[in-house]
Design an enzyme around this catalytic site. Sequence first.
Site, PDB file in Angstrom:
ATOM      1  N   TYR A  67     109.229  20.928  86.659  1.00  0.00           N
ATOM      2  CA  TYR A  67     108.564  19.802  87.304  1.00  0.00           C
ATOM      3  C   TYR A  67     107.842  18.961  86.253  1.00  0.00           C
ATOM      4  CZ  TYR A  67     109.300  22.231  91.781  1.00  0.00           C
ATOM      5  OH  TYR A  67     109.858  22.864  92.882  1.00  0.00           O
ATOM      6  N   SER A  68     108.380  17.778  86.009  1.00  0.00           N
ATOM      7  CA  SER A  68     107.860  16.884  84.965  1.00  0.00           C
ATOM      8  C   SER A  68     107.741  17.594  83.621  1.00  0.00           C
ATOM      9  CB  SER A  68     106.513  16.275  85.388  1.00  0.00           C
ATOM     10  OG  SER A  68     106.662  15.473  86.542  1.00  0.00           O
TER      11      SER A  68
END
Length: 332
Positions: free
Chosen positions: A65-66
């Site tokens: 995630y990111s």
Amino acid sequence: MNDADDGMEYTTLGTTGLEVSTLCLGCMNFGSDRPWMIDDDEKSRAVIERALDLGINFLDTANVYSRGESEEIVGRAIEGYDRSELVLATKVYGEMGEGPNQGGLSRKHIIDQCEASLDRLGTDYIDLYQIHRWDDQTPIEETLSALNHLVEEGLVRYIGASTMMGWQFAKALYESDLNDYERFVSMQPEYSLVDRHEEENLLPVCADQGVGVVPWSPLAGGFLTGKYERDAEPESGRAATDEHTRERFTEENWAVLDAVREIAAEKDASPAQVSLAWLLHKPVVDAPIIGPRSLDHLDENAGAVSVSLTDEEIERLEAPKTPVWSRATGDL
């Protein structure tokens, strides 16, 4: 099930003794990788702190995630909280770099990424370490051996899985039993009133094997909040940029949403609360993963634990949809 003073409820994850809130805070929005993410550290931290204040003790993120940003935000937000009361979950599989050994479920990648996730989360151990997808390139025995090693080293407490074919999950559980490795205690499937395909794939395996179910996208990318309308082009929200959310704009799904809205009006609840309540009434489900982008959305979602549905209302919600499994609907 125990009730907290603030109204949150708790259950055990699958057949373990691990107590988790019946709503899990999904942390994918805490980052800047996609247009619909919060992209603001202070606002993200406010959502996490409010969730903890509401009694949500179960937080789910992933290394991908990111590219680690979500884990870092979560790590900073939980400083000062009693770590023994929190259940931190993260995942491994996705590509974390451009070179070799930067993705998948090899022993090397799993152990390297566990150490990196621990650093980003600022903790000594991960409560629930999950494989994000099935890896066709790596023998499941190698993956399970690596996860078992992490548990033996005290870096991981429990292991879980997410999104795969039912036969693959059954094979993984069998290999764990055969080799005396740690067993997956949880599964993250896509599951909502308009995404019920897993009723014909993973959920029967989970029910039979006592595996806890932690559904992702319980509001179908915002579709079940009622924010979108028939024949109207979405100008904001996830559907404005996310193709998978727009794929849900079918007549069958609009019929489901009609039923959700009707029952929500009868109960003086919101469509989101009714949709989450439906999941909470499913015996196989432990904790749907909510992904609020604001404090108002979080408070609204948390109110779902107080919404009760009758058998007749559940039938009305389910009537427009017949669960069908295919690799396409399974998003594999």
